[in-house]
Design an enzyme around this catalytic site. Structure first.
Site, PDB file in Angstrom:
ATOM      1  N   GLU A 148     -29.756   6.364 -26.459  1.00 14.40           N
ATOM      2  CA  GLU A 148     -28.341   6.631 -26.736  1.00 14.40           C
ATOM      3  C   GLU A 148     -27.996   6.433 -28.206  1.00 14.40           C
ATOM      4  O   GLU A 148     -26.857   6.568 -28.609  1.00 14.40           O
ATOM      5  CB  GLU A 148     -27.441   5.778 -25.837  1.00 14.40           C
ATOM      6  N   ASP A 182     -22.894   7.717 -25.393  1.00 12.84           N
ATOM      7  CA  ASP A 182     -23.084   7.126 -26.716  1.00 12.84           C
ATOM      8  C   ASP A 182     -23.873   8.037 -27.636  1.00 12.84           C
ATOM      9  O   ASP A 182     -23.583   8.115 -28.835  1.00 12.84           O
ATOM     10  CB  ASP A 182     -23.794   5.776 -26.598  1.00 12.84           C
ATOM     11  N   HIS A 224     -14.783   3.725 -21.228  1.00 16.49           N
ATOM     12  CA  HIS A 224     -15.229   3.087 -19.987  1.00 16.49           C
ATOM     13  C   HIS A 224     -14.149   3.029 -18.930  1.00 16.49           C
ATOM     14  O   HIS A 224     -14.437   3.040 -17.737  1.00 16.49           O
ATOM     15  CB  HIS A 224     -15.870   1.741 -20.282  1.00 16.49           C
ATOM     16  N   CYS A 250     -28.115   9.516 -17.520  1.00 14.63           N
ATOM     17  CA  CYS A 250     -27.073   8.833 -16.747  1.00 14.63           C
ATOM     18  C   CYS A 250     -25.723   8.874 -17.447  1.00 14.63           C
ATOM     19  O   CYS A 250     -24.781   8.213 -17.039  1.00 14.63           O
ATOM     20  CB  CYS A 250     -27.480   7.398 -16.430  1.00 14.63           C
TER      21      CYS A 250
HETATM   22  C1  PEP Z   1     -24.076   6.334 -22.011  1.00 16.49           C
HETATM   23  O1  PEP Z   1     -23.881   5.887 -23.142  1.00 16.49           O
HETATM   24  O2  PEP Z   1     -24.161   7.557 -21.763  1.00 16.49           O
HETATM   25  C2  PEP Z   1     -24.187   5.420 -20.862  1.00 16.49           C
HETATM   26  C3  PEP Z   1     -24.559   5.859 -19.674  1.00 16.49           C
HETATM   27  O3  PEP Z   1     -23.860   4.121 -21.069  1.00 16.49           O
HETATM   28  P1  PEP Z   1     -22.345   3.599 -21.160  1.00 16.49           P
HETATM   29  O4  PEP Z   1     -21.425   4.724 -20.786  1.00 16.49           O
HETATM   30  O5  PEP Z   1     -22.226   2.446 -20.227  1.00 16.49           O
HETATM   31  O6  PEP Z   1     -22.222   3.212 -22.596  1.00 16.49           O
HETATM   32 MG    MG Z   2     -24.039   3.793 -23.490  1.00 11.21          MG
END
Ligand code: PEP
Ligand code: MG
Length: 582
Positions: free
Chosen positions: A432, A456, A192, A503
């Protein structure tokens, strides 16, 4: 003179961009408690008070989460810790010693609290010895908060931060002081911290292993966030080459800006909905200027990261309302808090396997009050009918059903209170976790839309930690199992008449976008900073050809074949400077 390879370090390009700046070395873990004299007593006392206050807020946040899950009795540890922070004798002793000895607060805090823990450790009572860990915990929390403050005041603008690891909140801090980039020893592409760096447009190279050993304070460094390279004290030739690259990039940026109002459409007329991901309110300006056709993901846990306590309903309502109003008439998809994993809010709520632990919807359903507060705030902000709600980390149907019950409770409450909201607000889930991918048809019956979270999904499908650079080479978006799973989700989801978007970061990878569109995906959401480039790529491609290349990739049995094919495709189709960057 050094040879080119001698002063080059290779890591993972976590956020694109190039910068040339002096290094600021931050060795978090190695910092010791030094018995330093102070000159400004007022400042020291203020720092102490702020650190005590921050520690208290953090503990309250942990307590509010823990009480539902662990029960009053076990959560009481945190309450007791708060009480220690309020202990007038301890606090006044620390204050008086800072005044009389004129020593750094962290040293006095360490010395004073250690007296208690040493005594407790000598006790014959096991209970006393156990309690000493709690007191030790508090000591470390206060010291950490004192140091963080000191660290923050030390970073100046226009430097490249060199450190072992960074958290998402460190990255936000970097952007506030206009840091030119960061390099780390550890960390992976979809951690993140890397995602936040990308959305803030801060070049970053992570997973270099020896960055903090090789780079010295004030060294001149070049960060190449495209190639994942760092050059230490570049020679004349390297410097010239990169200065040229920077000016080329500027020109290219200006060219890309011209695409802002043009559609993301292939040469043969297939329209792609290109949306933005939003992590921080600071980014809103960039989102509205990027030409995004809405917001496909708001990471709400990130939005409020800087808050020391969980935001209340009113604070959240104001935040969501302002985002919805600014993006109107386009739509914003708000995801409920995805706390846990590497986004552990209360810093030391330790779990053996946080990514497989208490995260996303699991934590929310265990804390229904927290969930309902957020849902009520989102509903209240939905009166212009341009908000959708999305649930993270869904693994089983029962989680969706339970969430719906709670959402309906919120709706009933608001109706009774006479508060206006969108009665048909769309509900979707993140796909995910592999179980959700397998059950896509069943989920599609329950919700209005799904969004694929590849960050994920890849981690769980291939059992490889998204934030660990040691295994980054086997975190493969082009693994045949990933590509075929994506195909399955997209085609089955669409067959059920539901909208499917993506996303995750894969949607922002120039080599992956052609494959994703070829697999049938028509909605993608990426950081605002990536939108112009992705749009340019899409506008160069023919959907007919994309489908053919995706079909070829679906038949391949190895990651290498798919990767090679997509690189070849990209190089054949992207004839200008973009390809020189990678
Ligand atoms: C993902 O897992 O691709 C996602 C968009 O969520 P995050 O990156 O916040 O876990
Ligand atoms: Mg995620």
């Amino acid at each position: 003179m050094k040879s080119a390879s001698e002063n080059k370090l290779k890591g993972i390009g976590a956020a694109p961009g190039i910068s040339i700046s002096k290094a600021f070395l931050y060795k978090k873990e190695k910092e010791e408690i030094i018995n330093e004299p102070i000159t400004d007593l007022n400042e020291a006392i203020q720092n102490l008070d702020a650190a005590l206050e921050k520690s208290k807020k953090e503990l309250r946040k942990i307590f509010s989460l823990a009480v539902d899950k662990l029960g009053e009795k076990r959560a009481a540890i945190f309450e007791a810790q708060i009480m220690i922070l309020d202990d007038p004798i301890l606090i006044s002793t620390v204050r008086n010693r800072i005044k009389s000895e004129m020593r750094a607060p962290e040293y006095i805090v360490h010395d004073e609290i250690s007296k208690y823990t040493d005594m407790m450790n000598m006790s014959h009572e096991p209970f006393m010895r156990e309690r000493s860990h709690d007191i030790e915990d508090i000591k470390n929390r206060i010291i950490r908060n004192l140091k963080k403050k000191k660290w923050k005041s030390k970073i100046t603008s226009d430097v490249v931060v060199v450190t072992t690891t960074v958290s998402p909140s460190d990255t936000v801090l970097f952007s506030r002081v206009n840091v030119k980039g960061y390099v780390t020893d550890f960390g992976g592409l979809t951690s993140h911290a890397a995602i936040v760096a990308r959305s803030l447009n801060i070049p970053a190279v992570v997973g270099l292993h020896e960055a903090t050993n090789r780079i010295k304070e004030d060294d001149l460094v070049i960060i190449d966030g495209y190639k994942g390279e760092v050059i230490i004290n570049p020679d004349e030739k390297q410097l010239k080459e990169y200065q040229k690259k920077i000016s080329r990039l500027q020109k290219q940026g200006e060219e890309l800006d011209k695409l802002r109002d043009l559609p993301a459409e292939t040469t043969d007329g297939k329209l792609i909905h290109l949306l933005a991901n939003l992590e921080l309110t600071d980014e809103m300006e960039m989102v509205t200027h990027s030409g995004a056709k809405g917001i496909g993901l708001v990471r709400t846990e990130q939005l409020f990261e800087e808050y020391e306590a969980f935001p209340d309903e009113e604070e959240q309502y104001q935040m969501y309302k302002s985002i919805a109003e600014r993006i109107y008439p386009e739509i914003v998809t708000i995801r409920t808090f995805d706390i846990g994993g590497d986004k552990v809010l209360p810093v030391d709520f330790k779990e053996p396997n946080p990514f497989l632990g208490w995260r996303g919807i699991r934590l929310l359903l265990d804390n229904p009050q927290l969930f309902k507060t957020q849902v009520r705030a989102v509903l209240r902000a939905s009166s212009h009918k341009n908000i959708k709600l999305m649930l993270p980390m869904i693994a089983s149907l029962i989680e969706v059903k339970r969430s719906k019950e709670l959402i309906n409770e919120c709706k009933d409450e608001l109706k009774k209170e006479g508060i206006n909201f969108d009665k048909h607000m769309g509900l979707g889930i993140m796909i995910e976790i592999p179980s959700a991918a397998v059950l896509i048809r069943d989920f599609a019956e329950e919700v209005d839309f799904v969004s694929i979270g590849t960050n994920d999904l890849i981690q769980y499908l291939l059992a490889v930690d998204r934030g660990n650079e040691i295994v980054s080479s086997i975190y493969q978006e082009f693994h045949p199992a990933v590509v075929r799973t994506l195909h399955y989700i997209i085609s089955e989801g669409m067959n059920c008449g539901k909208s499917v978007s993506m996303c995750g970061e894969m949607a922002a990878d120039p080599f992956a976008v052609p494959l994703l569109i070829g697999l049938g995906l028509d909605t993608i959401s990426v950081s605002a900073s990536a939108i112009p480039l992705i749009k340019k790529i899409i506008r160069n491609l023919s959907y007919k050809e994309l489908k053919a290349v995706a079909d070829e990739c679906l038949a391949f049995k190895s990651e290498k074949e798919i990767n090679d094919r997509m690189h070849r495709f990209f190089n054949e189709n992207e004839k200008d400077q973009i390809k020189n960057l990678y």
